[in-house]
Enzyme design. Structure first.
Site, short mmCIF file in Angstrom:
data_model
loop_
_atom_site.label_atom_id
_atom_site.label_comp_id
_atom_site.label_asym_id
_atom_site.label_seq_id
_atom_site.Cartn_x
_atom_site.Cartn_y
_atom_site.Cartn_z
N LYS A 1 0.79 -1.64 -0.37
CA LYS A 1 0.38 -0.14 0.03
C LYS A 1 0.59 1.73 -0.34
CE LYS A 1 -4.33 1.88 2.57
NZ LYS A 1 -4.73 1.81 3.79
N SER B 1 -9.62 2.37 2.61
CA SER B 1 -8.50 3.23 2.06
C SER B 1 -7.79 2.36 1.35
CB SER B 1 -8.06 3.69 2.75
OG SER B 1 -7.01 3.57 4.03
N SER C 1 -10.11 -0.31 7.54
CA SER C 1 -9.54 0.13 6.03
C SER C 1 -8.93 -1.20 5.16
CB SER C 1 -8.30 1.65 5.74
OG SER C 1 -9.28 2.80 5.95
#
Ligand SMILES: [Zn+2]
Lengths: 490, 475
Positions: A80, A155, A179
């Site tokens: 990420k 996210s 997330s």
């Protein structure tokens, strides 16, 4: 074998490399080719450099030829875009950091690098991990691999989509209020949020320090357990990590075949009117499956679940307002010059941050001012204690909790990012876990009539990470939802 | 000023002497090129986390123990939020809710009487970067950013600038004694915010206070306070009111100027620092740290009087500086006559150090060499002028006093034959003075002794010379 190399999961990849059935370069090439095919539709990656990736893979192959037998040598991972990898951009999906290249490895990256991993891509994220859609990224929205008109969640939506679309066998994500788990549920992959303090946050772009936790997204609980085990454990650079031993989590997950002797609680507050009937039904079916595996199912209560979102909004925003103060144009990242210092800050931050980030920073700043501190910040801290006590109380009656991860299937992209209801309900089932600092897993548990994935939420007490993964693994050994792959992406 | 009473409180920031910075592993010194002693942590790169420097905690707790604070078994860090170019994270990690040390006091001498200045608390925090303002720009050096600081906050117990000076001098002495800080003011190791207010004599309620920010010389604090207290009194006398505000001292103009009012004061939005766990101390650790504390200056002064038979005055001078006291004690332990050591340290040694503008570490003369030198004087091997010459050589170059005496031919002439000869010469050449002595004018002898010294080129034992002269003048 070449045509389906990208289909291999994490442990399968490691095994194939170890047996020299495939080279790291072949594997990396397959993933790069796959990304070239899929990405125009998906937009799950923010950075991938063919030459850099192939050079790293070649290095792994050379090492193996020289007798290096590290178990994860040449294993490709996606990361990420909030975790520092030395020499790679780390943008947090923000214009503010678009030109920033990390000069050091996050602790989790250093551990995986030492194990031999190759970091093949950086995955899209809501700006500074704030959001549940991956639509607030400065790189544009990521699409759900199962239905490109829909969001992948967020996210960590880039990580979830990339793993689902077979662009990497596994990925790292972060979870501040859901997330990892919510995008995992939306994309039909397995996502694990470890107990707070299990995984070092050093090198992770902070959103809210008391809530953030790094965790794996993978195609099975076993793969997730393997990745978790590789990154977990005390870190002298993160003082909030726990010295408790991590244990043989992977072995426990691999051996899990039933749930005999376990009492699993179902919090009635998760089954509210806002829960989509189809998801309620899929969750119930998954709970029945757990019962069939030998678990005793009991109903429990988490009376303050409905307070977890407002509580998170106050505390998360308050912490973020300080965490993101460092992005001021002074030392790195975007700078919009001005004759005066304060004006430079204003212009830089006005230009660098998107709306959702600004909204949270303003709100977080407000609730910390001496005027509102007691009414908002301190009150939210008290609510946090109540939420923590809810879980402690529930765990006196059961070993772990089962429920839905999300209240709805992934919403359409055109409806999602800014809708008030997304903010109101997005992390309803997940945020409490972060506020309580405990661990939770999202495992695929079926599909809606429209073919959209659903996730089963397994929530465990603090430091019972192994138990949660064991429950998820037993469930997966009895089901095949996690083996389904989205089609038509090419 | 007698119709107004002043109340002054200090916030003293002290840079602690540690190997590394407060929250990262960077070296805690300001040497080297700007922005070289930095890392992701102290320049606030994305993702970097702080780690508590235990040595800094130990030093701050030791200060608390020295001044009688209650040591918190549980204390926490907070974020203090404000934007400025010298801030890496735009928040400072400090302690707001639960500081390390609570209460305590520092005793100063006011007109020979002890007065205790109460301390409210001491907390731990990190320093900001150093800004250098140029004509059209500002240079920021992050080498200083995140250096360990302790902030000691007093009650408004000081009544005038002299008491403030006494407080700061006493505190500085204690901090140096316990090796807490080098307290080098030029390097900014000690910086003060000075809160002061005045009120009419007889009033019990404190007046409205102003704060003087970032004072970093004792002299500046003294001048600024003289000005500020007088300014406040004049405002009150003129029927005006004092604005609660922050002011700054303009050292060139010699005035304090308003910086910002209470209304425009920043809201620091303190909240707990979630990246750091609470500091939890146990009684055993605190006891171990207490055991490490050195003897404090006042106690040492008393002991020097008792143990070495020194006059109060000597003990006070010697203990004012720990390094000097250590030096004295190292020598005195080996010496037959500690008072002689005291005389040498207070006389020659402090004079030489003062002339060179150096501290004791620069002196090459070891305590053992000083004791040996004193031994040579007491054995009458050399006389005082020669001893001072030897001292200067030892001070500058070190070495063995006996060897220096030998090499320089400085040993006294104690050979009575030679001295008798010099005495005879002196009398023959100064018949008039000799006659005066014979007539009963005793001081005339000193002149003749001087002549003998001259003839012997300074090496004659003056006592033997006097005896020889007396004998010959009688005969
Ligand atoms: Zn540093």
């Amino acid at each position: 074998m070449n045509t389906s190399l990208h289909e291999l999961g994490l442990l399968a990849t490691a095994a194939a490399l170890a047996k020299k059935e495939v080279s790291a370069v072949e594997l990396a090439t397959a993933l790069l080719d796959r990304a070239a095919q899929v990405e125009p539709k998906l937009n799950s990656l923010t950075w991938q450099e063919r030459d850099v990736v192939l050079a790293a893979a070649r290095e792994a192959d050379t090492a193996r030829a020289k007798g290096d037998t590290r178990p994860w040598l040449g294993v490709p991972l996606a990361v990420k875009d909030v975790l520092s990898v030395n020499g790679q951009p780390c943008t947090a999906g923000s214009k503010m950091l678009r030109n920033y290249v990390a000069p050091y490895d996050a602790t989790v990256i250093a551990r995986l690098r030492a194990a031999g991993c190759v970091f093949v891509a950086r995955t899209n994220t809501d700006e500074f991990a704030m959001g549940g859609s991956t639509a607030t990224s400065c790189f544009g929205p990521t699409r759900n691999p199962w239905s490109p008109a829909r969001v992948p969640g967020g996210s960590s939506g880039g990580s979830a989509a990339a793993v689902a679309a077979r662009l990497a066998p596994a990925a790292l994500g972060t979870d501040t209020s859901g997330s990892i788990r919510q995008p995992a549920a939306f994309c039909g992959v397995t996502g694990f949020k470890p107990t707070y303090g299990r995984v070092s946050r050093q090198g992770c772009v902070a959103n809210a320090s008391s809530l953030d936790q790094i965790g794996p997204l993978a195609r099975s609980v076993e793969d997730a357990a393997a990745l978790y085990q590789a990154i977990a454990g005390v870190d002298p650079l993160d003082s909030t990590t726990s010295p408790r031993p991590v244990g043989g989590v992977l072995a426990a997950a691999q051996q899990a075949r039933d749930l005999k002797g376990l009492k699993l609680g179902v919090p009635r507050e998760y089954f509210i009117a806002e829960l989509a009937p189809e998801l309620a039904q899929l969750t119930r079916a998954a709970i029945d499956q757990c019962a069939a595996l030998g678990a005793e199912i009991v109903e429990v209560s988490l009376p303050h679940v409905s307070a977890s979102l407002p509580c998170y909004a106050v505390l998360g925003s308050a912490e973020a307002s300080a965490s993101l103060a460092r992005y001021d144009g002074m030392r790195y990242g975007l700078r919009v010059d001005a004759p005066e210092l304060m004006e430079m800050y204003d212009r830089t931050r006005a230009a660098g941050f998107g709306d959702e980030v600004k909204r949270r920073l303003l709100f977080g700043t407000l609730v910390l001012t001496s005027r509102y501190h007691a009414d908002f910040y301190l009150r939210a801290q008290k609510v946090r204690t109540l939420i923590r006590q809810d879980f402690l109380q529930a765990f006196t009656a059961c070993d772990a909790l089962l429920g839905p991860v999300t209240l709805t299937p992934p919403p359409r992209l055109d409806a999602a990012p800014d809708s008030a209801s997304a903010r109101q309900w997005g992390d309803y089932c997940t945020a409490g876990v972060n506020l309580a600092g405990i661990c939770a897993l999202s495992v695929p548990c079926g599909f809606t009539a429209d073919g959209l994935p659903a996730g089963l939420h397994v929530v465990g007490p603090a430091f019972q990470d192994e138990l949660v993964l064991r429950i998820g693994a037993a469930y997966q050994h009895a089901t095949d939802w996690h083996q389904r792959a989205p089609t038509g992406l090419e | 000023m007698s119709d107004y009473i002043a109340s002054i409180g200090l916030e003293v920031h002290v840079q602690l002497k540690t190997r590394t910075k407060m929250f990262c592993a960077c070296p805690a010194h300001e040497e080297g090129e700007p922005n070289t002693a930095v890392c992701p942590g102290c320049i606030g790169l994305p993702g970097a986390l702080p780690v508590i420097n235990r040595e800094a905690i130990r030093k701050t707790v030791k200060v608390g123990l020295m001044i009688g604070s209650r040591i918190s078994l549980y204390s926490t860090f907070d974020r203090k939020n404000y934007f400025y170019a010298d801030m890496a994270k735009n928040y400072q990690i400090t302690q707001n809710d639960f500081p390390l040390c609570i209460g305590g006091g520092v005793t100063i001498q006011v007109d020979g009487q002890p007065k205790t200045i109460r301390v409210h608390h001491i907390h731990q925090e990190e320093d900001v970067a150093k800004s250098t303002h140029l004509d059209n720009s500002t240079e920021v050096d992050f080498n200083r950013c995140s250096m360990p600081l302790m902030e000691l906050v007093t009650e408004p117990d000081m009544a005038n600038a002299d008491e403030v000076m006494a407080f700061l001098t006493t505190l500085k002495q204690m901090l140096i004694y316990a090796d807490i800080s080098d307290c080098n003011l030029e390097l900014g190791h000690m910086r003060c915010d000075v809160n002061s207010s005045v009120r009419p004599a007889g009033a019990t309620k404190l007046g409205v206070k102003t704060e003087l920010k970032n004072m970093n010389t004792f002299k500046g604090i003294q001048r600024a306070l003289h000005y500020e207290l007088q300014r406040q009194i004049e405002v009150l006398r003129g029927g005006g009111t004092i604005a609660q505000e922050t002011r700054r001292w303009d050292d060139v103009a010699g005035v304090t100027l308003p910086m910002r009012t209470k209304e425009s004061a920043p809201d620091y939005r303190y909240f707990p620092e979630a990246d750091l766990p609470p500091i939890v101390l146990d009684e055993a650790t605190i006891a171990a740290w207490r055991a490490e504390l050195p003897e404090m200056p006042a106690a040492r002064r008393a002991r020097f009087v008792q143990e070495y038979g020194l006059p109060e005055y000597d003990a006070g001078v010697l203990t004012a500086d720990k390094a000097i006291a250590d030096y004295f004690e190292a020598a005195a332990k080996q010496a037959a006559n500690p008072k002689a050591v005291s005389n040498w340290v207070m006389g020659e040694l402090l004079r030489a150090l003062g002339e060179q503008g150096q501290d004791i570490t620069a002196a090459k003369i070891t305590p053992a060499a000083l004791v040996a030198l004193i031994g040579l004087v007491e054995a009458k091997t050399i006389n005082m002028p020669a001893a001072k010459e030897v001292f200067q050589i030892l001070f500058e170059n070190g070495g063995d006093p006996a060897a220096i005496v030998q090499a320089k031919g400085l040993a006294q002439v104690s050979d009575t034959g030679a001295i008798e000869g010099f005495a005879a010469q002196a009398i023959a050449a100064n018949e008039k003075v000799a006659a005066e002595y014979r007539a009963g004018k005793e001081p005339a002898l000193m002149f003749l002794v001087g002549q003998v010294m001259k003839l012997s080129r300074g090496k004659a034992n003056p006592q033997l010379a006097a005896e020889a002269l007396r004998r010959q003048l009688k005969g």
